[in-house]
Structures are given as structure tokens and as C-alpha cells.
Design a protein around this motif. Sequence first.
Motif, PDB file in Angstrom:
ATOM      1  N   ALA A 187       0.848  -1.190   0.000  1.00 44.03           N
ATOM      2  CA  ALA A 187       0.000   0.000   0.000  1.00 44.03           C
ATOM      3  C   ALA A 187       0.882   1.237   0.000  1.00 44.03           C
ATOM      4  CB  ALA A 187      -0.897   0.013   1.241  1.00 44.03           C
ATOM      5  N   ALA A 188       0.319   2.333  -0.534  1.00 47.99           N
ATOM      6  CA  ALA A 188       1.011   3.616  -0.441  1.00 47.99           C
ATOM      7  C   ALA A 188       1.171   3.949   1.041  1.00 47.99           C
ATOM      8  CB  ALA A 188       0.213   4.688  -1.157  1.00 47.99           C
ATOM      9  N   THR A 189       2.220   4.692   1.379  1.00 49.06           N
ATOM     10  CA  THR A 189       2.522   4.970   2.782  1.00 49.06           C
ATOM     11  C   THR A 189       2.840   6.444   2.982  1.00 49.06           C
ATOM     12  OG1 THR A 189       3.443   2.752   3.038  1.00 49.06           O
ATOM     13  CG2 THR A 189       4.051   4.366   4.702  1.00 49.06           C
ATOM     14  N   THR A 190       2.308   6.991   4.060  1.00 51.96           N
ATOM     15  CA  THR A 190       2.669   8.332   4.494  1.00 51.96           C
ATOM     16  C   THR A 190       3.585   8.199   5.700  1.00 51.96           C
ATOM     17  OG1 THR A 190       0.571   9.269   3.744  1.00 51.96           O
ATOM     18  CG2 THR A 190       1.785  10.520   5.408  1.00 51.96           C
ATOM     19  N   VAL A 191       4.728   8.902   5.653  1.00 53.58           N
ATOM     20  CA  VAL A 191       5.675   8.893   6.769  1.00 53.58           C
ATOM     21  C   VAL A 191       5.690  10.300   7.352  1.00 53.58           C
ATOM     22  CG1 VAL A 191       8.073   8.583   7.468  1.00 53.58           C
ATOM     23  CG2 VAL A 191       7.084   7.085   5.719  1.00 53.58           C
ATOM     24  N   ASN A 192       5.238  10.426   8.591  1.00 56.93           N
ATOM     25  CA  ASN A 192       5.188  11.713   9.276  1.00 56.93           C
ATOM     26  C   ASN A 192       6.467  11.930  10.069  1.00 56.93           C
ATOM     27  OD1 ASN A 192       2.396  12.437   8.569  1.00 56.93           O
ATOM     28  ND2 ASN A 192       1.890  10.622   9.765  1.00 56.93           N
ATOM     29  N   LEU A 193       7.150  13.038   9.783  1.00 57.98           N
ATOM     30  CA  LEU A 193       8.396  13.365  10.478  1.00 57.98           C
ATOM     31  C   LEU A 193       8.112  14.061  11.804  1.00 57.98           C
ATOM     32  CD1 LEU A 193      10.483  14.761   7.485  1.00 57.98           C
ATOM     33  CD2 LEU A 193      10.674  12.511   8.555  1.00 57.98           C
ATOM     34  N   PRO A 194       9.009  13.917  12.770  1.00 60.74           N
ATOM     35  CA  PRO A 194       8.867  14.659  14.027  1.00 60.74           C
ATOM     36  C   PRO A 194       9.313  16.103  13.801  1.00 60.74           C
ATOM     37  CG  PRO A 194      10.925  13.471  14.048  1.00 60.74           C
ATOM     38  CD  PRO A 194      10.224  13.095  12.763  1.00 60.74           C
ATOM     39  N   PRO A 195       9.097  16.986  14.754  1.00 63.79           N
ATOM     40  CA  PRO A 195       9.664  18.329  14.622  1.00 63.79           C
ATOM     41  C   PRO A 195      11.183  18.220  14.474  1.00 63.79           C
ATOM     42  CG  PRO A 195       8.080  18.261  16.429  1.00 63.79           C
ATOM     43  CD  PRO A 195       8.302  16.842  15.977  1.00 63.79           C
ATOM     44  N   ALA A 196      11.739  18.905  13.499  1.00 63.30           N
ATOM     45  CA  ALA A 196      13.182  18.837  13.247  1.00 63.30           C
ATOM     46  C   ALA A 196      13.988  19.245  14.479  1.00 63.30           C
ATOM     47  CB  ALA A 196      13.547  19.712  12.052  1.00 63.30           C
ATOM     48  N   ALA A 197      13.469  20.177  15.244  1.00 60.80           N
ATOM     49  CA  ALA A 197      14.181  20.648  16.432  1.00 60.80           C
ATOM     50  C   ALA A 197      14.293  19.557  17.502  1.00 60.80           C
ATOM     51  CB  ALA A 197      13.472  21.868  17.015  1.00 60.80           C
ATOM     52  N   ASP A 198      13.420  18.542  17.439  1.00 61.22           N
ATOM     53  CA  ASP A 198      13.425  17.478  18.443  1.00 61.22           C
ATOM     54  C   ASP A 198      14.339  16.311  18.086  1.00 61.22           C
ATOM     55  OD1 ASP A 198      11.536  19.012  19.722  1.00 61.22           O
ATOM     56  OD2 ASP A 198       9.847  17.666  19.282  1.00 61.22           O
ATOM     57  N   ARG A 199      14.747  16.226  16.827  1.00 60.10           N
ATOM     58  CA  ARG A 199      15.567  15.088  16.379  1.00 60.10           C
ATOM     59  C   ARG A 199      17.016  15.533  16.260  1.00 60.10           C
ATOM     60  NH1 ARG A 199      14.806   9.601  14.668  1.00 60.10           N
ATOM     61  NH2 ARG A 199      16.457   9.054  13.229  1.00 60.10           N
TER      62      ARG A 199
END
Length: 192
Positions: A123-135
Motif C-alpha cells: 500500500a502507499a505509505t505516508t511517513v510523518n516526520l517529528p519536529p526537526a528541532a526534536d531530532r
Amino acid sequence: MTASPIDLVIVDGVAVSKAALRSYEKDRARIKLGNPTEVRNTKLSGQFGGIYVRSLQNNFDLDAGDTTTPDDGVNCIIDLDGNRFKKVPIDTSTTQRLVVASGAVTVSADDADIVVIDKTVAAATTVNLPPAADRTKAVKIVDGKGDANTNNITIVPQSGEKVFGTVDYTPIIDGNGGQITLTPRADGTGWF
């Protein structure tokens, strides 16, 4: 500058010998097999490019000098010709997360270095990133199933964050086996 080895085998305007192409593939390309049983039932003599066993999610290299190691189905697999393929150690300095479940994927601030999308049901997939400041480290998103051409992987940043300098840009992996590595910007405003 030296030409790519394949350019020496497949030359424009020249008939290609099947033997030359087979030789090139066996010498340089890693072939994919489903599981140890498939390896055991396949003649792989001369497969110096190695193999990838999908069920074990690992590469194996031909050990042409070994004639004694038993087949354990994990670290050593013997093909139909009696060749021993040994597991290539995985770099343990990076962490991986395998995603097989359906639905969207959320990358957390302290998630694995590599997120492999290999859903049980394609299936198609959406990948949600965390806030850049937190990683604090990069994240690599990989099409582990090899079907992103049909089932795109869409990477979604937090609202207002930059990706490659553009606010709210949404990268898409749309090539089979594709991958993207995103590193958080030092100022926490997004990814590059």
C-alpha cells in the motif's frame, strides 16, 4: 576515467552475448531469493555477486573456499551445487525499524536511524516526520518492499518546516527500492 563495467558488456550497436551478460550478473550483481529453501533448491555456482535472502533480510556472500560449514539456515546456507553462502554482518552502529503494519508511519524524535517500509500488504505509505528541532540525527526512509513505483512513500514534515529549503515541501519516494536521508537543520527549522 574508466567506463562502468556494464558498458563493456552491453555496448550500443553491438550484439550482446548471453554468456557475457550472465557472467557479468553472476560476478557483480546480488540476486534476491525468498528464503533459505529457495537458496537450497537453486544452483548458484559462480554467484560471486552474492545473494539477498528476503525472509532473513540479509545479504549473503559466496565463500568459495569453505567446504565444511554446515547449513544452519541463518548464518550459512548451502545451495543445490554445494556452495556455501555466508551471512554478511549488519553494521550495528546504525539502528533499523522495519514497518510491516498498514497505515501511516510516524517517526519519533528518538526513532531508528533507518526506517524500512516493507508492508505485509502492499500500500502507499505516508511517513510523518517529528519536529526537526526534536531530532538530533538523520533519518533514512527506505522502500524495503521494492514497490514504491506503484505504492509511493510520501514524507510529510511538520507544518511550516522546510525540506531542502522549501516550506512544507513533501518528498515522495516513487522508484522501486528508493530511499531518502533527511538530516535536521541545526536551527531546527526543517530538514535537508
